[in-house]
Design an enzyme around this catalytic site. Structure first.
Site, PDB file in Angstrom:
ATOM      1  NE  ARG A   7     -44.846  54.704  34.137  1.00 16.45           N
ATOM      2  CZ  ARG A   7     -45.934  54.324  34.776  1.00 16.45           C
ATOM      3  NH1 ARG A   7     -47.106  54.406  34.205  1.00 16.45           N
ATOM      4  NH2 ARG A   7     -45.875  53.874  36.008  1.00 16.45           N
ATOM      5  NE  ARG A  63     -32.832  64.236  17.313  1.00 16.66           N
ATOM      6  CZ  ARG A  63     -33.068  62.954  17.461  1.00 16.66           C
ATOM      7  NH1 ARG A  63     -32.359  62.232  18.292  1.00 16.66           N
ATOM      8  NH2 ARG A  63     -34.018  62.356  16.762  1.00 16.66           N
ATOM      9  CB  CYS A  74     -42.848  64.875  19.651  1.00 18.38           C
ATOM     10  SG  CYS A  74     -41.210  65.344  20.219  1.00 18.38           S
ATOM     11  CD  GLU A  77     -50.851  62.468  27.566  1.00 25.09           C
ATOM     12  OE1 GLU A  77     -51.545  61.546  28.020  1.00 25.09           O
ATOM     13  OE2 GLU A  77     -49.655  62.340  27.262  1.00 25.09           O
ATOM     14  NE  ARG A  89     -49.101  62.397  31.294  1.00 20.97           N
ATOM     15  CZ  ARG A  89     -49.924  63.449  31.245  1.00 20.97           C
ATOM     16  NH1 ARG A  89     -49.849  64.289  30.239  1.00 20.97           N
ATOM     17  NH2 ARG A  89     -50.811  63.651  32.199  1.00 20.97           N
ATOM     18  CE1 TYR A 107     -45.284  60.749  36.081  1.00 22.70           C
ATOM     19  CE2 TYR A 107     -43.866  59.265  37.320  1.00 22.70           C
ATOM     20  CZ  TYR A 107     -44.787  59.480  36.321  1.00 22.70           C
ATOM     21  OH  TYR A 107     -45.211  58.434  35.556  1.00 22.70           O
ATOM     22  NE  ARG A 115     -49.149  56.210  38.631  1.00 18.68           N
ATOM     23  CZ  ARG A 115     -48.858  55.013  38.126  1.00 18.68           C
ATOM     24  NH1 ARG A 115     -48.781  54.831  36.844  1.00 18.68           N
ATOM     25  NH2 ARG A 115     -48.687  53.982  38.945  1.00 18.68           N
TER      26      ARG A 115
END
Length: 120
Positions: A7, A63, A74, A77, A89, A107, A115
């Site tokens: 992530r 890409r 895609c 959120e 994200r 992150y 997080r």
């Protein structure tokens, strides 16, 4: 080899296409570098962006990095009151001999607040 997920997230300063693409490229490069991954180890990548980001698809950045044969998707959120604005994200599915505990989630900028427990 195991199938794992890595992530990451980045908070943008503004909703502008080139800024979004540069920021997502930076995030993807850091995710690959932190986990010593090559493009061949990517299975698929899911991007989400907050509803306030409308200038470009985050997958365009992938890409530009050469992920032309990696399945990319895609999505938007959830618009939760009080959530961090201008965030992209990433959830990358990979093939790796590493354990879950060895994986490094990345992150960047303000997204570290999402997080703090696992941010690199």
């Amino acid at each position: 080899m195991a199938v794992r997920a890595v992530r990451g997230a980045v908070q943008l300063d503004r909703d502008e296409a080139e800024h979004l693409l540069d920021s997502v490229e930076e995030l993807l490069v850091e995710m690959l570098k932190a986990n010593e991954l090559s493009l061949d180890e990517l299975i698929s990548v899911l991007f989400t962006s907050t509803p306030d980001l409308v200038s470009e698809f985050p997958a365009v950045a992938a890409r530009r990095l050469g992920m032309g044969d990696v399945p990319l998707m895609c999505a938007q959120e959830l618009a939760i009151a009080g959530s961090l604005p201008r965030v992209v994200r990433v959830l990358a599915h990979i093939e790796t001999p590493k354990s879950r505990q060895e994986l490094r989630h990345v992150y960047l900028r303000g997204a570290v607040a999402l997080r703090r427990d696992i941010a690199q």
